[in-house]
Every structure is written in C-alpha cells, then in structure tokens.
Design a protein around this motif. Structure first.
Motif, short mmCIF file in Angstrom:
data_model
loop_
_atom_site.label_atom_id
_atom_site.label_comp_id
_atom_site.label_asym_id
_atom_site.label_seq_id
_atom_site.Cartn_x
_atom_site.Cartn_y
_atom_site.Cartn_z
N TRP A 65 63.03 67.37 41.46
CA TRP A 65 63.79 68.55 41.58
C TRP A 65 63.37 69.82 42.24
N ASP A 68 63.15 69.20 45.65
CA ASP A 68 64.54 69.18 46.42
C ASP A 68 64.90 70.69 46.41
N PRO A 70 64.57 73.74 47.75
CA PRO A 70 64.97 74.17 49.08
C PRO A 70 65.91 73.97 49.79
N SER A 71 66.28 72.60 49.67
CA SER A 71 67.35 71.87 50.46
C SER A 71 68.90 72.23 49.61
N GLN A 72 68.76 72.70 48.56
CA GLN A 72 69.83 73.19 47.78
C GLN A 72 70.10 74.79 47.77
N GLY A 73 69.16 75.33 48.69
CA GLY A 73 69.51 76.87 48.59
C GLY A 73 68.61 77.52 47.51
N LEU A 75 65.26 78.88 46.85
CA LEU A 75 63.80 79.25 47.40
C LEU A 75 62.84 79.95 46.60
N GLN A 388 71.20 63.03 47.04
CA GLN A 388 70.14 63.20 47.85
C GLN A 388 70.62 63.59 49.15
N LEU A 390 71.62 66.32 50.91
CA LEU A 390 70.96 67.40 51.65
C LEU A 390 69.54 67.60 51.63
N ALA A 391 68.84 66.99 50.73
CA ALA A 391 67.49 66.76 50.65
C ALA A 391 67.00 65.74 51.70
N LYS A 392 68.03 64.86 52.15
CA LYS A 392 67.74 63.93 53.28
C LYS A 392 66.60 62.93 52.64
N ARG A 393 66.62 62.36 51.51
CA ARG A 393 65.69 61.68 51.13
C ARG A 393 66.07 60.36 50.53
#
Ligand code: NAP
Length: 459
Positions: A65, A68, A70-73, A75, A388, A390-393
């Motif tokens: 989690w 992941d 940063p991919s969800q905004g 930071l 998954q 946005l995390a492109k994984r």
C-alpha cells in the motif's frame, strides 16, 4: 475408584478450537464438563496459528500500500518517511493474543466449564491423570472423554533440523533477520514467505516439487507462485534440503541435496504438521491409533464408544472451522438431543498469501480425475484489477469455475487475488447448494467489483 477422583460427564483434552467449542456447547446442554490444557487456552489457532498469522498478514500488507501510495496522490513529506519495525508488530500481535487468551478463559468460566491446567495421561478407559506445571497430579474420571489435543509442526529428517524454526517459533521472535530460508511449499511456507517479505526480510523459499500448494487447482497455484516470484520472493522449485549448519561468522546455512548453500539468519521449516499424541498413553485406555492419528467414525467416536476425537488429532481436514463444527456436532448429538454429522462436502480453503488464493470444491485436475476431461468445462477470467490500475502493477487476478457439462453444476470455484477468502466464503454457499453455471449467470453483477466476474463469465 479413588475417593479423591473428580468426576464429570465430559472430560475434554485440549483447549483449542475443537475442544473449546465442544466443551461450551456440551455445557450449554446441561453436561458437567471439564477441559484439560497443558499450554495456553486457545490452541494453535488463537495462540500460534490462524489469528497471530492473520494479524501479521495485515501488518505486512502495508508495504504494498505504501509503495502504491504515490500513484494514488499520496506523497511522502520530505524527511518524514515510514519504516517498518517488525519487532513492534510482533509485540503488538503477542499482546492481542494475550487478550484473546484471557477472553477464552473467561468464556469457559461463563459457560460453567471447569479448566484443569496440566497435561493429560490416560490411566484407563475412564480415568485421566492431569499433571500440572508444578508436577502435582490429580485424577479425573468422566463418562465420556473427547480428545482434541490438535497437532504440532514436524521437522524434516535432515541433519541440523533442530537449528531451524517451526511456525510456532516465529511468533516468539524479538526481531527478524535480514534473510530467511523457508523450506516447504504448503500453506505455512507460502503465508510466511509473503509475511516476511512484506516485513522487509529477504526471503528464499525452497520447494521440493515443481510447484507450490500440491492438491490445489494447478492454474491458481501456478499464478500465485509466479506472483510471489514477481514480488521479490526467491522461490525455487525442485530443491531438496539436505542439512542446516551453523556458520562460524554467525547465522545459519542451508545445504541442498544438489550441493547449493544458502546463508541466512534463520531457516523456517514449514514441512507439515502431525497429531500431538505424546504423553497421552492412549494404549492405557485402548484407543486405537493408525498412522500416528486417531481414526473416528462420522459421529467422531473412536474405537471405544465413550471416547471421541475431533480436530487435527484425527488428521482429516485440519482447519479451525472444521474442528469447531466437529466439536459442536459431537456435543449437540450427545448432549443436546440434536443428532447431526459434519458436512465435509464443500469446505472452503484460503491461503493468506499475497495475493490470496481461495478455493471451494474440486480443482480442475480433481474434476477431470473424477468425471473425465470430456465431462467438465472450465470458465475463467484473468485480468488486472481496477485497484491496481493507477499503480500500473500486477499481479493479475484469476477467477475460475469448473463446471460439470451434463448437470451444469459448478464443481469448483477458485480465485487468486485480493479478498479472495472473503469472496470464496460466499461462493461456498452457492457451490454447497449445488448451484449451476446458469444460476451464476442469472445473478446480477455488482459493478464495479472483482467478484462480478464470477457471474459474467461467457459460456
Ligand atoms: P502442508 O500444507 O502439508 O505443506 C507441507 C509442505 O512441506 C509441502 O510443500 C511438502 O512438499 C513440503 N515437505 C514435506 N516434507 C518435506 C521435506 N522433508 N523436505 C522438503 N519439503 C517437505 O503443511 P503446512 O504448510 O506445514 O501446514 C500444515 C497444515 O496446517 C495444513 O495442511 C493446513 O491444514 C493447516 N494450515 C492451514 C492454513 C490456512 O487455512 N490458511 C494455514 C496454515 C496451516 P510436498 O507437497 O512435495 O509433499
């Protein structure tokens, strides 16, 4: 019988899942019940199994989690990062186990069940000696005795096996080493490989056969294996352990049959469990033992009509809910005037790995073996879940139905993916009721979800 012998209607040996369930249910039907326990009340599940393991699974999941985030905004603030402290997690888990242990003791008291701390040894078919930690023995007799002493992890017959940990030991660790070698490809090996990897440990998993989780649906197990490898677990198949040795510089090394050596801070031997019969002196009572387990009939009776056994000591389906149901079925039948037998037909099973693998009913391989390859068909959906995107994984999830052609009945339902255990628990109701593929198709999808794929698979 000696005057100082205490007597009960039912004496339960073992305060684990099966024993506790049987004792409380029998007491609720009016029986005078005592439970003997030499270790902590709660048994494998509560003290050194399902519960602390699942708490560690939750703790370990944060690695992904956070990765992941940063991919969800989300930071990280500069200099305000997070680090994993496994020692703190292990301590918190132990505290929760202590709390549950106390609760279970309280629930026994509330149910009117006497707790006799100590280890049980049969004197004869109706009497048991209970030896406390201090060495005092008390004699207890009962009209009926239920053996629910569970199982213990086994170690493989290799040199230095005593240097390795078994799963019980992991819950007592004060810190985790940098690198752990895990031997085995079953439930415990896969679950701990993911837990340890999630907590920052460098994990090598050595599996002697060609894939993990023998007996599970091959496609599902292979996907999990690939997912575990992708997430950084050094999972190797076809590797047979030969010896564990101590290293002069500290730590251990595991040598394989082909001569490879793996240095590490600890070796986890997750090579199976067996019934815990030591010290019971079952021969004194005349209880039959076959292949180191106690065989029972459909009413949980041993070869003696007044001695019963439930749970892992019978080595059938070694799962907590099965032991609980066996205990309750015994108590309802014997003391509650409600005779019933356990339904072993559709038992859902989950491996709490990352991703989870859960299953109910027949694997594709088992269905082919039972019905023939022409008599079944398989429907599957394999995709990257939206969670998954946005995390492109990866990894991909897999949902799979094994269906009998003639009847259209769903014989097996399998899933690899997040929340698979929660989803398959519900699917087990449908499979247990004999649902057909048409029944699944008729069910409206719940969108957007992963589980909706079970009811939208093309025919
Ligand atoms: P398991 O699932 O029976 O797996 C044992 C593993 O060890 C298998 O991969 C086996 O390989 C391997 N093995 C056995 N002897 C070996 C040897 N000498 N050298 C190398 N590998 C060896 O046992 P487990 O993982 O210890 O779990 C025990 C039981 O606990 C399970 O069967 C289950 O009932 C219960 N459990 C359930 C859950 C859950 O419900 N989530 C979680 C944990 C435990 P092969 O396959 O080649 O034999």
């Amino acid at each position: 019988m000696a005057a100082d012998t205490e007597s009960f209607d039912l004496l339960v040996l073992g305060a684990g899942s099966g024993g506790l369930a049987a004792a409380k249910r029998a007491a609720s039907h009016g029986a005078r019940v005592a439970v003997v326990e030499g270790d902590r009340v709660g048994g494998t599940c509560v003290i050194r199994g399902c519960v602390p393991k699942k708490l560690l699974v939750y703790g370990a999941a944060y690695r992904q989690w956070l990765a992941d985030a940063p991919s969800q905004g989300w930071l990280p603030l500069l200099g305000d990062g997070l680090r994993c402290d496994p020692a703190l997690l292990l301590e918190q888990v132990r505290r929760e186990v202590d709390r549950l242990n106390t609760l279970h003791i309280g629930w026994l008291e509330k149910a009117g069940v006497a707790l006799l701390p100590g280890w049980a040894r049969f004197i004869d078919a109706h009497r048991v000696a209970v030896r406390s930690q201090g060495g005092q023995e008390r004699l207890v007799s009962a009209d009926r005795i239920l053996i629910a002493v569970g199982g213990r992890p086994t170690r493989p017959a290799i040199a230095g096996a005593e240097l390795g940990w078994v799963s019980d030991d992991l819950f007592e660790l004060q810190a985790l080493p940098e690198r752990v070698v895990i031997v085995g490809g079953g439930f415990i090996a896969c679950e701990f490989a993911n837990i340890l990897q999630g907590l920052g440990v460098d994990v090598v998993q050595l599996v002697r056969s060609e894939r993990i989780l023998r007996g599970f649906d091959g496609e599902a197990a292979t996907l999990l294996q690939e997912s575990m490898q992708e997430c950084g677990i050094d999972l190797r198949t076809g590797v047979v352990p030969a010896a564990i040795e101590t290293e002069a510089a500290g730590g251990l090394s595991l040598r394989t049959a082909s001569g490879e050596t793996f240095r590490c801070g600890g070796v986890l031997l997750a090579t199976g469990r067996r019934p815990f019969l030591e010290g019971l002196d079952l021969a004194a009572a005349g209880v039959q033992v076959v292949d180191q387990r106690i065989p029972v009939d459909a009413n949980q009776a041993t070869n003696l009509p007044h001695i019963f056994a439930v749970g892992d000591v019978t080595d059938r389906i070694n799962l907590t809910p099965v032991a609980i149901d066996e205990g309750r079925a015994f108590a309802d039948s014997t003391y509650g005037n409600r005779p019933r037998q356990v339904n072993y037909g559709t038992v859902p099973v989950a491996v709490f790995s990352r991703p989870e693998l859960a299953t109910v009913g027949l694997s594709e391989e088992a269905a082919i073996e039972r019905h023939g390859s022409d008599a079944i068909r398989v429907h599957r959906a394999r995709f990257r879940p939206m969670a998954q995107a946005l995390a492109k994984r990866g990894p991909a999830v897999l949902l799979k139905l094994v269906v009998e052609n003639g009847s259209d009945r769903v014989l097996g339902c399998h899933m690899v993916g997040d929340h698979a255990a929660e989803i398959i628990q519900m699917a087990a109701i449908a499979v247990g009721m004999g649902a057909t593929k048409a029944d699944f198709d008729r069910t409206m999808a719940l969108h957007p979800s992963v589980a909706e794929e079970f009811v939208t698979m093309a025919n």
